[in-house]
Design a protein around this motif. Structure first.
Motif, PDB file in Angstrom:
ATOM      1  N   VAL A 166       0.696  -1.211  -0.086  1.00  0.00           N
ATOM      2  CA  VAL A 166       0.095   0.145   0.015  1.00  0.00           C
ATOM      3  C   VAL A 166       0.827   1.160   0.043  1.00  0.00           C
ATOM      4  O   VAL A 166       0.320   2.241  -0.277  1.00  0.00           O
ATOM      5  N   ALA A 167       2.025   1.027   0.638  1.00  0.00           N
ATOM      6  CA  ALA A 167       3.043   2.109   0.392  1.00  0.00           C
ATOM      7  C   ALA A 167       3.687   2.312  -1.021  1.00  0.00           C
ATOM      8  O   ALA A 167       4.938   2.258  -1.014  1.00  0.00           O
ATOM      9  N   THR A 168       2.869   2.684  -1.860  1.00  0.00           N
ATOM     10  CA  THR A 168       3.481   2.563  -3.147  1.00  0.00           C
ATOM     11  C   THR A 168       4.478   4.197  -3.352  1.00  0.00           C
ATOM     12  O   THR A 168       4.392   4.969  -2.701  1.00  0.00           O
ATOM     13  N   PRO A 169       5.276   3.981  -4.548  1.00  0.00           N
ATOM     14  CA  PRO A 169       5.882   5.473  -4.833  1.00  0.00           C
ATOM     15  C   PRO A 169       4.945   6.751  -4.871  1.00  0.00           C
ATOM     16  O   PRO A 169       5.391   7.626  -4.520  1.00  0.00           O
ATOM     17  N   MET A 170       3.917   6.454  -5.488  1.00  0.00           N
ATOM     18  CA  MET A 170       2.962   7.589  -5.549  1.00  0.00           C
ATOM     19  C   MET A 170       2.523   7.973  -3.980  1.00  0.00           C
ATOM     20  O   MET A 170       2.631   9.165  -3.797  1.00  0.00           O
ATOM     21  N   LEU A 171       2.417   7.192  -3.174  1.00  0.00           N
ATOM     22  CA  LEU A 171       2.012   7.720  -1.615  1.00  0.00           C
ATOM     23  C   LEU A 171       3.337   8.286  -1.046  1.00  0.00           C
ATOM     24  O   LEU A 171       3.142   9.246  -0.478  1.00  0.00           O
ATOM     25  N   ALA A 172       4.513   7.776  -1.443  1.00  0.00           N
ATOM     26  CA  ALA A 172       5.916   8.629  -0.849  1.00  0.00           C
ATOM     27  C   ALA A 172       5.791   9.752  -1.445  1.00  0.00           C
ATOM     28  O   ALA A 172       6.197  10.922  -0.587  1.00  0.00           O
ATOM     29  N   ASP A 173       5.705   9.857  -2.734  1.00  0.00           N
ATOM     30  CA  ASP A 173       5.661  11.068  -3.171  1.00  0.00           C
ATOM     31  C   ASP A 173       4.826  12.281  -2.710  1.00  0.00           C
ATOM     32  O   ASP A 173       5.014  13.514  -2.307  1.00  0.00           O
ATOM     33  N   LEU A 174       3.461  12.037  -2.520  1.00  0.00           N
ATOM     34  CA  LEU A 174       2.566  12.677  -1.833  1.00  0.00           C
ATOM     35  C   LEU A 174       2.898  12.989  -0.529  1.00  0.00           C
ATOM     36  O   LEU A 174       2.528  14.260   0.127  1.00  0.00           O
ATOM     37  N   ALA A 175       3.338  12.315   0.387  1.00  0.00           N
ATOM     38  CA  ALA A 175       3.695  12.233   1.710  1.00  0.00           C
ATOM     39  C   ALA A 175       4.864  13.359   1.820  1.00  0.00           C
ATOM     40  O   ALA A 175       4.901  14.113   2.782  1.00  0.00           O
ATOM     41  N   GLY A 176       5.638  13.291   0.782  1.00  0.00           N
ATOM     42  CA  GLY A 176       6.894  14.342   0.848  1.00  0.00           C
ATOM     43  C   GLY A 176       6.550  15.372   0.037  1.00  0.00           C
ATOM     44  O   GLY A 176       7.693  16.166  -0.342  1.00  0.00           O
ATOM     45  N   SER A 177       5.395  15.997   0.152  1.00  0.00           N
ATOM     46  CA  SER A 177       5.199  17.217  -0.750  1.00  0.00           C
ATOM     47  C   SER A 177       3.980  17.885  -0.030  1.00  0.00           C
ATOM     48  O   SER A 177       3.508  17.131   0.828  1.00  0.00           O
ATOM     49  N   ILE A 185      -4.561   9.444   2.646  1.00  0.00           N
ATOM     50  CA  ILE A 185      -4.103   8.226   2.285  1.00  0.00           C
ATOM     51  C   ILE A 185      -3.699   7.517   3.750  1.00  0.00           C
ATOM     52  O   ILE A 185      -4.112   6.114   3.875  1.00  0.00           O
ATOM     53  N   SER A 186      -2.786   8.097   4.061  1.00  0.00           N
ATOM     54  CA  SER A 186      -1.992   7.477   5.383  1.00  0.00           C
ATOM     55  C   SER A 186      -3.134   7.203   6.549  1.00  0.00           C
ATOM     56  O   SER A 186      -2.989   6.352   7.254  1.00  0.00           O
ATOM     57  N   ALA A 187      -3.925   8.199   6.694  1.00  0.00           N
ATOM     58  CA  ALA A 187      -5.117   8.238   7.744  1.00  0.00           C
ATOM     59  C   ALA A 187      -6.003   7.003   7.568  1.00  0.00           C
ATOM     60  O   ALA A 187      -6.358   6.452   8.290  1.00  0.00           O
ATOM     61  N   ALA A 188      -6.427   6.756   6.101  1.00  0.00           N
ATOM     62  CA  ALA A 188      -7.061   5.569   5.825  1.00  0.00           C
ATOM     63  C   ALA A 188      -6.424   4.451   5.990  1.00  0.00           C
ATOM     64  O   ALA A 188      -7.037   3.371   6.576  1.00  0.00           O
ATOM     65  N   VAL A 189      -5.212   4.172   5.894  1.00  0.00           N
ATOM     66  CA  VAL A 189      -4.600   3.056   6.082  1.00  0.00           C
ATOM     67  C   VAL A 189      -4.659   2.687   7.627  1.00  0.00           C
ATOM     68  O   VAL A 189      -4.699   1.674   8.102  1.00  0.00           O
ATOM     69  N   LEU A 190      -4.373   3.931   8.495  1.00  0.00           N
ATOM     70  CA  LEU A 190      -4.542   3.694   9.844  1.00  0.00           C
ATOM     71  C   LEU A 190      -5.777   3.295  10.167  1.00  0.00           C
ATOM     72  O   LEU A 190      -5.970   2.261  11.134  1.00  0.00           O
ATOM     73  N   GLY A 368      -6.633   8.419  -9.885  1.00  0.00           N
ATOM     74  CA  GLY A 368      -6.614   7.211  -9.433  1.00  0.00           C
ATOM     75  C   GLY A 368      -6.135   7.503  -7.841  1.00  0.00           C
ATOM     76  O   GLY A 368      -6.705   6.779  -6.935  1.00  0.00           O
ATOM     77  N   ARG A 369      -5.350   8.429  -7.412  1.00  0.00           N
ATOM     78  CA  ARG A 369      -4.854   8.589  -6.190  1.00  0.00           C
ATOM     79  C   ARG A 369      -6.221   9.194  -5.234  1.00  0.00           C
ATOM     80  O   ARG A 369      -6.137   9.024  -4.063  1.00  0.00           O
ATOM     81  N   TYR A 370      -7.011   9.692  -5.804  1.00  0.00           N
ATOM     82  CA  TYR A 370      -8.241  10.298  -5.146  1.00  0.00           C
ATOM     83  C   TYR A 370      -9.040   9.101  -4.270  1.00  0.00           C
ATOM     84  O   TYR A 370      -9.662   9.363  -3.416  1.00  0.00           O
ATOM     85  N   VAL A 371      -9.128   7.565  -5.079  1.00  0.00           N
ATOM     86  CA  VAL A 371      -9.615   6.714  -4.187  1.00  0.00           C
ATOM     87  C   VAL A 371      -8.882   5.773  -3.327  1.00  0.00           C
ATOM     88  O   VAL A 371      -9.241   4.904  -2.739  1.00  0.00           O
ATOM     89  N   MET A 372      -7.554   6.081  -3.447  1.00  0.00           N
ATOM     90  CA  MET A 372      -6.535   5.199  -2.586  1.00  0.00           C
ATOM     91  C   MET A 372      -7.074   5.053  -1.023  1.00  0.00           C
ATOM     92  O   MET A 372      -6.851   3.914  -0.701  1.00  0.00           O
ATOM     93  N   PRO A 373      -7.677   6.181  -0.365  1.00  0.00           N
ATOM     94  CA  PRO A 373      -8.300   5.852   0.726  1.00  0.00           C
ATOM     95  C   PRO A 373      -9.170   4.583   0.913  1.00  0.00           C
ATOM     96  O   PRO A 373      -9.303   4.247   2.171  1.00  0.00           O
ATOM     97  N   LEU A 374     -10.093   4.407  -0.018  1.00  0.00           N
ATOM     98  CA  LEU A 374     -11.032   3.245  -0.076  1.00  0.00           C
ATOM     99  C   LEU A 374      -9.962   2.033  -0.678  1.00  0.00           C
ATOM    100  O   LEU A 374      -9.968   0.841  -0.264  1.00  0.00           O
ATOM    101  N   GLY A 375      -9.296   2.148  -1.780  1.00  0.00           N
ATOM    102  CA  GLY A 375      -8.774   1.434  -2.405  1.00  0.00           C
ATOM    103  C   GLY A 375      -7.601   0.285  -1.731  1.00  0.00           C
ATOM    104  O   GLY A 375      -7.502  -0.638  -2.075  1.00  0.00           O
ATOM    105  N   VAL A 376      -7.119   1.168  -0.804  1.00  0.00           N
ATOM    106  CA  VAL A 376      -5.948   0.222   0.008  1.00  0.00           C
ATOM    107  C   VAL A 376      -6.698  -0.899   0.677  1.00  0.00           C
ATOM    108  O   VAL A 376      -5.832  -1.939   1.265  1.00  0.00           O
ATOM    109  N   GLY A 377      -7.844  -0.777   0.796  1.00  0.00           N
ATOM    110  CA  GLY A 377      -8.784  -2.040   1.485  1.00  0.00           C
ATOM    111  C   GLY A 377      -8.798  -3.207   0.717  1.00  0.00           C
ATOM    112  O   GLY A 377      -8.699  -4.274   1.319  1.00  0.00           O
TER     113      GLY A 377
END
Length: 482
Positions: A166-177, A185-190, A368-377
């Protein structure tokens, strides 16, 4: 659990830090909009008070801020299609003269921006931007590390592979910007992991943040909780426990309040009219173009969508996901199958609905990143296929699968970062070489690459050799044919 959290925090923070140090200003989706919003919140400008044209000539809401907050031509790396210049085209200035600074995020919830914006208030320039990015990376890392510690303490070893994927490069990019999507997305994973493990304080924190970061948050809270409760057969009254109910209720109340306060205007109404497009044409475009973009972006399609990574890397990431999901569908019980199908179908349906609604108004909209808070499921639910874990364990393959996911994800993380660094330093058509070029990251190229390498390595170590003692997985040798 504490050791697992600390190691996981360092791992996720280093992955986010790598992107924070490697990207130029406005080096990822809509960062120019979000950093202006962060500065405005910390200067008491919670709502816009003027209109101005942004760097691409589009009029939008605006705040008062210094010229140094953004480069004069913040869109120059991607606006001149198909040239896509390196970041050396950016014209920065130290001029602190107050001007109107536009932001399409001017009416977004102030919560994320209040959490990360202080460095921009202190130093409204490139230096403040780096520190704000690092703060954003730290916040996402804390949520992901909390989720990882809960996952690794569950005794379900497939959770280790799930957390890596679930920690895709896209998530790392968004987290570091500067972009609230990463923290969302991180909150949804938690929230997902905590609800699956019935750790209600952690679930409450995840829900609080999801409710308050972005507009779709309330939907994601309800959907994620519904799936977790369904799979674990937990009664909904579990949500009435005080550790969950108090933060979740506060978040929901703020979401309602902010929706009322900020609903007095929308940039969509003032946007240039999109070409007349019917539902049939939009659906055809989704099938032939947008669906591929959505799928690629979840793993890694960067800057403003023009910077792609090898389709082989994207495909390999999804093959690893399939190694969890497809057997989970086969070995899992009816509830798990329904939940996995609902998470996938709900994510796809939401993207299609967003495109159908917004495309006639503003053109292409959904990402696609918009639905990752649900898609990580789709990935985080797979460890509940106990028969699959038992089948792997009987053959001695369980640890090998986790190791395979971690071992392959690490070089893919490093490759994605190097590809994007090459694009900004040498140009979009240059061969892979993240060293040298017309533009250089503030601390050079070696520091972000080293951060990514160490972060991905630590993540692999913690998921494959967690100090948390797992509970045994029951053998399925005598039950598969029943």
């Amino acid at each position: 659990m504490r050791r697992a959290f600390l190691v996981a925090f360092v791992a996720f923070f280093l992955l986010g830090t790598a992107w924070a140090l490697a990207l130029p200003a406005n080096g990822t989706y809509d960062e120019k909009q979000h950093l202006v919003r962060a500065y405005a919140v910390w200067t008491g400008q919670w709502l816009p008070h003027a209109r101005a044209k942004d760097a691409s000539g589009i009029e939008t809401n605006a705040f008062t801020g210094p010229r140094s907050l953004l480069p004069e031509n913040a869109d120059c790396t991607w606006i001149d299609k198909p040239a896509y210049h390196p970041a050396s085209c950016l014209e920065t200035t130290g001029d602190r003269t107050e001007v109107l600074v536009p932001s399409a995020a001017a009416r977004y919830s102030p919560v994320y921006y209040a959490l990360v914006g202080l460095p921009l208030r202190i130093s409204p320039d490139g230096t403040g931007l780096i520190w704000a990015r690092l703060l954003s990376a730290a916040l996402s890392a804390a949520l992901l590390a909390w989720a990882a510690a809960l996952a690794l303490g569950s005794g379900r070893r497939l959770f280790g592979a799930a957390m890596v994927l679930v920690a895709t490069p896209m998530l790392a990019d968004l987290a570091g910007s500067i972009n609230p999507n990463g923290l969302e997305i991180s909150a949804a994973v938690l929230l997902f992991v905590a609800a699956l493990r019935r750790r209600w304080l952690a679930a409450g924190v995840g829900a609080l943040l999801l409710f308050t970061i972005r507009d779709l948050g309330p939907f994601f809270v309800l959907a994620d909780l519904a799936l977790a409760l369904f799979v674990t057969r937990a009664h909904p009254r579990e949500l009435l426990r005080r550790p969950f109910l108090v933060p979740a209720a506060l978040g929901a109340a703020f979401a309602v309040l902010w929706a009322a306060v900020a609903s007095r205007g929308s940039d969509i109404d003032q946007a240039p009219p999109a070409p007349a497009t019917g539902a049939g044409a939009i659906l055809s475009d989704i099938a032939h173009n947008r669906a591929e973009f959505w799928a690629r972006q979840i793993v890694g399609q960067f800057n403003y969508g023009e910077t792609t990574i090898s389709i082989a890397v994207v495909g390999l990431w999804y093959l690893l996901v399939a190694a969890l999901v497809l057997p989970a569908l086969w070995f899992g019980d009816r509830r798990l199958r329904l939940a996995l199908g609902a998470a996938f179908a709900g994510s796809a349906a939401l993207l299609v609905a967003l495109e159908l609604y917004f495309a006639p108004k503003v053109g292409h909209f959904a990402h696609g990143r918009y639905v990752m808070p649900l898609g990580v499921g789709v990935v985080l639910l797979t460890p509940f296929a106990d028969r699959y874990a038992g089948w792997l364990s009987d053959r001695g393959w369980l640890g090998r699968l986790v190791l395979l996911c971690a071992g392959l994800a690490a070089p893919m993380q490093l490759y994605a970062l190097a590809r994007v660094m090459t694009r900004f330093q040498r140009g979009i058509a240059a061969g892979l070489n993240p060293f040298g070029g017309a533009w250089t990251p503030p601390l050079g190229a070696i520091v972000p690459l080293a951060c990514a390498l160490v972060g991905a390595g630590l993540l692999g170590v913690i998921v494959t050799r967690s100090s948390v003692r797992p509970t045994p997985v029951l053998s399925t040798a005598n039950t598969l044919s029943n």
